[in-house]
Motif scaffolding. Structure first.
Motif, mmCIF file in Angstrom:
data_model
loop_
_atom_site.group_PDB
_atom_site.id
_atom_site.type_symbol
_atom_site.label_atom_id
_atom_site.label_comp_id
_atom_site.label_asym_id
_atom_site.label_seq_id
_atom_site.Cartn_x
_atom_site.Cartn_y
_atom_site.Cartn_z
ATOM 1 N N TYR A 266 0.836 -1.208 0.000
ATOM 2 C CA TYR A 266 0.000 0.000 0.000
ATOM 3 C C TYR A 266 0.868 1.255 0.000
ATOM 4 O O TYR A 266 0.623 2.204 -0.759
ATOM 5 C CB TYR A 266 -0.922 -0.008 1.217
ATOM 6 C CG TYR A 266 -1.725 1.269 1.372
ATOM 7 C CD1 TYR A 266 -2.832 1.522 0.566
ATOM 8 C CD2 TYR A 266 -1.349 2.221 2.319
ATOM 9 C CE1 TYR A 266 -3.556 2.700 0.695
ATOM 10 C CE2 TYR A 266 -2.077 3.399 2.456
ATOM 11 C CZ TYR A 266 -3.180 3.638 1.643
ATOM 12 O OH TYR A 266 -3.896 4.801 1.778
ATOM 13 N N LEU A 267 1.909 1.268 0.854
ATOM 14 C CA LEU A 267 2.780 2.443 0.921
ATOM 15 C C LEU A 267 3.557 2.627 -0.385
ATOM 16 O O LEU A 267 3.809 3.764 -0.803
ATOM 17 C CB LEU A 267 3.756 2.303 2.089
ATOM 18 C CG LEU A 267 3.143 2.424 3.484
ATOM 19 C CD1 LEU A 267 4.195 2.180 4.549
ATOM 20 C CD2 LEU A 267 2.506 3.792 3.682
ATOM 21 N N LYS A 269 2.465 1.928 -3.389
ATOM 22 C CA LYS A 269 1.550 2.572 -4.337
ATOM 23 C C LYS A 269 1.282 4.034 -3.950
ATOM 24 O O LYS A 269 1.136 4.900 -4.811
ATOM 25 C CB LYS A 269 0.234 1.802 -4.390
ATOM 26 C CG LYS A 269 0.344 0.456 -5.097
ATOM 27 C CD LYS A 269 -1.024 -0.191 -5.248
ATOM 28 C CE LYS A 269 -0.927 -1.489 -6.040
ATOM 29 N NZ LYS A 269 -2.250 -2.131 -6.220
ATOM 30 N N LEU A 270 1.224 4.280 -2.643
ATOM 31 C CA LEU A 270 0.927 5.628 -2.162
ATOM 32 C C LEU A 270 2.020 6.607 -2.585
ATOM 33 O O LEU A 270 1.733 7.664 -3.170
ATOM 34 C CB LEU A 270 0.804 5.613 -0.640
ATOM 35 C CG LEU A 270 0.255 6.883 0.015
ATOM 36 C CD1 LEU A 270 -1.218 7.080 -0.345
ATOM 37 C CD2 LEU A 270 0.411 6.795 1.531
ATOM 38 N N ILE A 271 3.269 6.261 -2.318
ATOM 39 C CA ILE A 271 4.345 7.194 -2.674
ATOM 40 C C ILE A 271 4.681 7.110 -4.161
ATOM 41 O O ILE A 271 5.450 7.935 -4.672
ATOM 42 C CB ILE A 271 5.615 6.926 -1.834
ATOM 43 C CG1 ILE A 271 6.148 5.509 -2.084
ATOM 44 C CG2 ILE A 271 5.341 7.143 -0.366
ATOM 45 C CD1 ILE A 271 7.425 5.203 -1.321
ATOM 46 N N ASN A 273 2.402 7.641 -6.272
ATOM 47 C CA ASN A 273 1.558 8.712 -6.800
ATOM 48 C C ASN A 273 2.336 10.030 -6.706
ATOM 49 O O ASN A 273 2.704 10.479 -5.622
ATOM 50 C CB ASN A 273 0.260 8.809 -5.983
ATOM 51 C CG ASN A 273 -0.718 9.807 -6.551
ATOM 52 O OD1 ASN A 273 -0.391 10.973 -6.738
ATOM 53 N ND2 ASN A 273 -1.945 9.341 -6.808
ATOM 54 N N ILE A 276 0.911 12.850 -4.341
ATOM 55 C CA ILE A 276 1.061 12.548 -2.910
ATOM 56 C C ILE A 276 2.521 12.656 -2.495
ATOM 57 O O ILE A 276 2.854 13.214 -1.453
ATOM 58 C CB ILE A 276 0.505 11.144 -2.602
ATOM 59 C CG1 ILE A 276 -1.010 11.113 -2.849
ATOM 60 C CG2 ILE A 276 0.831 10.733 -1.174
ATOM 61 C CD1 ILE A 276 -1.647 9.755 -2.648
ATOM 62 N N ALA A 277 3.420 12.104 -3.322
ATOM 63 C CA ALA A 277 4.843 12.162 -3.007
ATOM 64 C C ALA A 277 5.336 13.604 -2.938
ATOM 65 O O ALA A 277 6.125 13.965 -2.062
ATOM 66 C CB ALA A 277 5.632 11.370 -4.058
ATOM 67 N N PHE A 291 8.356 6.143 4.805
ATOM 68 C CA PHE A 291 7.521 5.372 3.891
ATOM 69 C C PHE A 291 8.379 4.695 2.818
ATOM 70 O O PHE A 291 8.156 3.539 2.456
ATOM 71 C CB PHE A 291 6.489 6.287 3.215
ATOM 72 C CG PHE A 291 5.297 6.615 4.100
ATOM 73 C CD1 PHE A 291 5.199 6.090 5.383
ATOM 74 C CD2 PHE A 291 4.263 7.423 3.632
ATOM 75 C CE1 PHE A 291 4.103 6.381 6.193
ATOM 76 C CE2 PHE A 291 3.173 7.708 4.443
ATOM 77 C CZ PHE A 291 3.108 7.193 5.718
#
Length: 306
Positions: A266-267, A269-271, A273, A276-277, A291
């Motif tokens: 999940y992390l 994929k999150l960073i 983006n 978001i990053a 992260f």
């Protein structure tokens, strides 16, 4: 209407070896690695030599044609067997012909018989009326050792046999386990597996830390040179706490590892983006750094143990 893509043609599976073995002169075999001077005096070398003298070559060497010399073959697997055949004065050997010249598979992925597997092999041979002296000569051991190997699992419960069937435990370890009651034998086997330690000394420590009530001979008090009764009792308590800790970790390990794997994905994929990053880099750079460390993890072990 749903349409499906037509499957493409399936390529034929390439064979890794020729269908038939080939008899090749030993002089035409070129080893891909050197045999050290100490190898010929090792127990392994003597045991293989005894087996070849007694029952012949069981597994043919693996070779591949030398592209630079059509009359030579690269020896990929079976260096000790070929060297023993040379010592015995044999001029040729039946070989398995490989269509690939890589030797990593043969040299690094070797399955050896564990003591329990060897014991079962000996038992099968005796059932088939093979003389014990012939078995002893093939294994390069004396006949008395055959009898001892046959008794190796006497007094060992079936669960322990299953746990240790592919582990390389010295025979003396089974002598130690035999002094414990079945349930304690299972606990001891699990402790050795978790620690990946099958040494006689480690099994002796487990025996020393075993409560008197869990020994086969519960009437004879334990004695260990250099240790008082109080020290032995302390070892028993510490080992019991260790077993409880291991059990609690085992109970939750699978679920914890799954949670960590999901969180890591999940992390990642999150960073991954960009928006978001970029936001985290501007407002929470420390969090972004942590992260990234989690997303880049390849092991859950500490760096010094990984």
């Amino acid at each position: 209407m749903i349409t499906y893509a037509e499957p493409g043609p399936i390529d034929a599976v390439a064979q890794g070896f020729d269908a038939d073995c080939r008899t090749i002169p030993l002089a035409a075999l070129l080893p891909v690695r050197a045999i050290g001077k100490t190898v010929k005096v090792s127990h392994k070398y003597k045991q293989i030599a005894a087996s070849i003298r007694e029952i012949g070559l069981v597994e043919p060497p693996v070779v591949t044609p030398d592209t630079r010399n059509p009359n030579s073959y690269l020896l990929l697997d079976g260096h000790l067997r070929v060297e023993i055949l040379r010592d015995l004065g044999i001029a040729e050997v039946e070989c398995l012909i490989s269509r690939d010249d890589e030797a990593f598979t043969y040299n690094k992925r070797i399955n050896r018989l564990s003591p329990i597997q060897e014991q079962r092999m000996i038992a099968k041979a005796i059932e088939r009326k093979v003389p014990k002296d012939k078995i002893a000569r093939a294994l390069d051991i004396n006949v008395r050792s055959i009898a001892r190997k046959m008794r190796m699992l006497d007094g060992i419960c079936g669960e322990v046999t299953g746990l240790l069937k592919d582990k390389f435990c010295p025979m003396a370890v089974f002598d130690i386990l035999r002094k414990m009651r079945p349930f304690r034998q299972i606990e001891a086997a699990e402790l050795m597996i978790n620690a990946n330690n099958y040494a006689v000394s480690y099994a002796s420590v487990i025996l020393t830390a075993t409560p008197q009530s869990e020994l086969v001979d519960a009437q004879t008090p334990k004695r260990l040179k250099g240790m008082t009764a109080e020290a032995i009792e302390r070892m028993e308590r510490e080992l019991a706490r260790l077993q409880e800790s291991i059990s609690s970790i085992q109970d939750s390990y699978g679920q914890d590892h799954l949670h960590l794997t999901v969180a890591k994905g999940y992390l990642g994929k999150l960073i991954g983006n960009e928006r978001i990053a970029r936001y985290l880099a501007q407002h929470q750079p420390e969090v972004l750094g942590e992260f990234r460390k989690i997303a880049d993890l390849t092991s859950t072990l500490p760096s010094e143990a990984a």
